[in-house]
Motif scaffolding. Structure first.
Motif, PDB file in Angstrom:
ATOM      1  N   GLY A  19       0.818  -1.216   0.000  1.00  0.00           N
ATOM      2  CA  GLY A  19       0.000   0.000   0.000  1.00  0.00           C
ATOM      3  C   GLY A  19       0.845   1.256   0.000  1.00  0.00           C
ATOM      4  N   LEU A  20       1.940   1.218   0.784  1.00  0.00           N
ATOM      5  CA  LEU A  20       2.842   2.378   0.814  1.00  0.00           C
ATOM      6  C   LEU A  20       3.487   2.591  -0.539  1.00  0.00           C
ATOM      7  CD1 LEU A  20       4.553   1.883   4.302  1.00  0.00           C
ATOM      8  CD2 LEU A  20       3.004   3.728   3.649  1.00  0.00           C
ATOM      9  N   ALA A  21       3.853   1.461  -1.201  1.00  0.00           N
ATOM     10  CA  ALA A  21       4.518   1.577  -2.505  1.00  0.00           C
ATOM     11  C   ALA A  21       3.589   2.227  -3.527  1.00  0.00           C
ATOM     12  CB  ALA A  21       4.955   0.202  -2.980  1.00  0.00           C
ATOM     13  N   GLN A  22       2.275   1.986  -3.366  1.00  0.00           N
ATOM     14  CA  GLN A  22       1.314   2.540  -4.315  1.00  0.00           C
ATOM     15  C   GLN A  22       0.602   3.787  -3.775  1.00  0.00           C
ATOM     16  OE1 GLN A  22       0.872   1.298  -7.461  1.00  0.00           O
ATOM     17  NE2 GLN A  22       2.629   0.024  -6.948  1.00  0.00           N
ATOM     18  N   ALA A  23       1.133   4.315  -2.655  1.00  0.00           N
ATOM     19  CA  ALA A  23       0.465   5.450  -2.014  1.00  0.00           C
ATOM     20  C   ALA A  23       0.308   6.602  -3.000  1.00  0.00           C
ATOM     21  CB  ALA A  23       1.263   5.912  -0.800  1.00  0.00           C
ATOM     22  N   GLU A  24      -0.855   7.177  -3.001  1.00  0.00           N
ATOM     23  CA  GLU A  24      -1.106   8.300  -3.903  1.00  0.00           C
ATOM     24  C   GLU A  24      -0.498   9.578  -3.337  1.00  0.00           C
ATOM     25  OE1 GLU A  24      -5.095   8.796  -5.143  1.00  0.00           O
ATOM     26  OE2 GLU A  24      -5.237   6.785  -6.017  1.00  0.00           O
ATOM     27  N   VAL A  25       0.096  10.355  -4.223  1.00  0.00           N
ATOM     28  CA  VAL A  25       0.700  11.636  -3.848  1.00  0.00           C
ATOM     29  C   VAL A  25       0.032  12.723  -4.670  1.00  0.00           C
ATOM     30  CG1 VAL A  25       2.808  13.017  -3.812  1.00  0.00           C
ATOM     31  CG2 VAL A  25       2.919  10.573  -3.300  1.00  0.00           C
ATOM     32  N   THR A  26      -0.380  13.777  -4.024  1.00  0.00           N
ATOM     33  CA  THR A  26      -0.899  14.945  -4.734  1.00  0.00           C
ATOM     34  C   THR A  26       0.116  16.067  -4.593  1.00  0.00           C
ATOM     35  OG1 THR A  26      -3.204  14.333  -4.340  1.00  0.00           O
ATOM     36  CG2 THR A  26      -2.758  16.624  -4.911  1.00  0.00           C
ATOM     37  N   LEU A  27       0.686  16.486  -5.711  1.00  0.00           N
ATOM     38  CA  LEU A  27       1.655  17.588  -5.713  1.00  0.00           C
ATOM     39  C   LEU A  27       0.937  18.906  -5.968  1.00  0.00           C
ATOM     40  CD1 LEU A  27       4.608  16.044  -7.799  1.00  0.00           C
ATOM     41  CD2 LEU A  27       4.445  16.284  -5.312  1.00  0.00           C
ATOM     42  N   SER A  28       1.173  19.872  -5.115  1.00  0.00           N
ATOM     43  CA  SER A  28       0.630  21.218  -5.340  1.00  0.00           C
ATOM     44  C   SER A  28       1.566  21.973  -6.277  1.00  0.00           C
ATOM     45  CB  SER A  28       0.476  21.964  -4.014  1.00  0.00           C
ATOM     46  OG  SER A  28       1.709  22.007  -3.318  1.00  0.00           O
ATOM     47  N   VAL A  29       0.989  22.758  -7.184  1.00  0.00           N
ATOM     48  CA  VAL A  29       1.753  23.487  -8.201  1.00  0.00           C
ATOM     49  C   VAL A  29       1.272  24.930  -8.223  1.00  0.00           C
ATOM     50  CG1 VAL A  29       2.396  23.598 -10.642  1.00  0.00           C
ATOM     51  CG2 VAL A  29       1.933  21.377  -9.590  1.00  0.00           C
ATOM     52  N   LEU A  30       2.201  25.878  -8.185  1.00  0.00           N
ATOM     53  CA  LEU A  30       1.872  27.302  -8.291  1.00  0.00           C
ATOM     54  C   LEU A  30       2.495  27.857  -9.559  1.00  0.00           C
ATOM     55  CD1 LEU A  30       0.646  29.895  -6.977  1.00  0.00           C
ATOM     56  CD2 LEU A  30       2.917  30.284  -5.969  1.00  0.00           C
ATOM     57  N   ILE A  31       1.673  28.446 -10.423  1.00  0.00           N
ATOM     58  CA  ILE A  31       2.161  29.001 -11.684  1.00  0.00           C
ATOM     59  C   ILE A  31       1.591  30.397 -11.899  1.00  0.00           C
ATOM     60  CG2 ILE A  31       2.537  26.794 -12.845  1.00  0.00           C
ATOM     61  CD1 ILE A  31      -0.200  27.162 -14.214  1.00  0.00           C
TER      62      ILE A  31
END
Length: 425
Positions: A19-31
């Motif tokens: 589960g950790l290996a497939q953990a979803e990550v949401t990256l915040s982006v400022l442009i």
């Protein structure tokens, strides 16, 4: 029973690891909110998520100019910066205290694709490379409306005198000769910043002497000329009536659709027209800001903005993987597909398509001829005072004389040089 408990625990642990290996990550982006920037970042993040389904993105937009600078600096200083953000390279990058605030990208494999000329403008004082290019290199000069030029029998000028003569003919024909858009205050700087090729043609050591506090705008006639030209255009009465209320978007609309003949701007504006007025894309040409000598006509060049990752990002490792992806030929072609080719990209092997807009065709010969380009001053010196865009609005609106503005800008620069700890200040 003990064996069953052990097996269940082991299975649970393995499931947790998986589960950790497939953990979803949401990256915040400022442009920034330029349509070209938005189109490129949306395409890049979509491509990355398609290849890495466990990574998604939340994109936030900010304004440009001094307000945008303050947003970036404040969020970095308070630890509230997004995981990934785009911002200027060169002097404005140096003003971010990059050694402390930005992640080191020197060891990313993608840096092997990046031209050395770009790496120099995102290298912090400790020698670490802290960004990758985002978008194309740009020229600073003047967009012009081709149908108006054809209608009035005009040719692109090679000297400032020819440019002003063209403006008078356009004005006499009842048309707007020069568009200005001072609601977006940053747009008011172009007649000064894009004149740097002409400054260095007359005073080759200006950048070094300026940085070392040996040369000033107010006391160097070649450098003063940009302020004087801004003043001259206002006094000639050739501006659009709403120059104080118009925006950058208005300027690109006007010059591409023929509501005005000239708009001093960086070539990234081509992307705005491609997004909003594609039918008028080839009605817009481009020429370098002319100086006094037709034999020394050349283009002031801006390096692309960069993608950065804050050192304090909670998702720094994943953010750096995304940035490494941005520094590939594949990503470069993705940006071109999304926003068009408004200039050369600084990724090795990233070729421009044959069907580039007319304004890009007009710009490329400067890049292809030795000695016909010079970097803008902000890529040769770490000094760029924050008050310039307010001063240029005042000069361009007839509120303040050019000489006074140049002297005030020299004072503004002094504060920044001392903040940066530069010698001789």
């Amino acid at each position: 029973m003990n064996r069953l408990i052990h097996s269940t625990a082991l299975a649970g642990a393995m499931a947790l690891v998986a589960g950790l290996a497939q953990a979803e990550v949401t990256l915040s982006v400022l442009i920034d909110n330029n349509p070209e920037t938005v189109a490129m970042m949306e395409a890049l993040t979509a491509a990355y998520t398609a290849a890495n389904p466990d990574v998604t993105f939340e994109i936030e937009q900010r304004t440009g100019g001094a307000e945008g600078d303050n947003i970036v600096k404040t969020r970095l200083a308070t630890g509230e910066m997004a995981d990934v953000f785009n911002y200027n390279s060169g002097s404005l990058f140096q003003a971010l205290n990059p050694q402390q605030t930005l992640a080191d990208m020197s060891s990313l494999g993608g840096q092997g694709n990046v031209l050395d000329s770009f790496k120099q403008v995102v290298t912090s004082p400790d020698g670490a490379v802290r960004g990758v290019p985002f978008g194309p290199a740009m020229g600073g000069g003047i967009f012009y409306n081709i149908p108006i030029y054809q209608e009035l029998g005009l040719t692109p000028p090679k000297t400032w005198a020819e440019f002003m003569a063209n403006n008078e003919k356009i004005k006499a024909a009842g048309k707007v000769a020069v568009i200005q858009t001072y609601t977006d205050t940053w747009t008011s700087q172009l007649f000064i910043l894009a004149d740097y090729f002409n400054v260095q043609a007359e005073v080759p050591n200006f950048a070094a002497d300026y940085t070392a506090n040996k040369a000033k705008y107010a006391s160097t006639p070649a450098a003063m000329r940009g302020f004087e030209r801004l003043e001259e255009v206002f006094k000639a009465g050739v501006l659009n009536e709403d120059f104080g209320a118009a925006t950058f978007d208005d300027g690109m609309r006007m010059v591409s659709t023929g509501e005005g003949a000239h708009y001093p701007m960086l070539t990234f504006g081509i992307g705005n027209v491609k997004q909003n007025y594609p039918d008028n894309l080839n009605d817009m040409g481009f020429f370098a800001q002319p100086g006094n000598d037709a034999a020394k006509n050349g283009l002031t060049v801006w390096m692309p903005a960069a993608i950065y990752v804050p050192e304090a990002s909670a998702n720094k490792e994943e953010a750096l993987k995304f940035v490494d992806f941005v520094a590939t030929v594949e990503s470069c072609q993705t940006m071109i597909s999304a926003a068009g080719a408004s200039g050369p990209y600084l990724i090795k092997g990233c070729e421009l398509p044959a069907d580039v807009p007319q304004a890009v065709k007009d710009m490329l010969p400067y890049f292809q001829t030795e000695g016909m380009t010079a970097p803008a001053l902000e890529f040769l010196s770490p000094i760029k005072g924050p008050a310039l865009e307010q001063l240029t609005v005042e000069v361009g609106s007839g509120i303040r004389p050019a000489a006074d503005a140049a002297a005030l800008y020299d004072q503004d620069v002094e504060k920044q040089a001392k903040q940066l700890g530069l010698p001789n200040w």
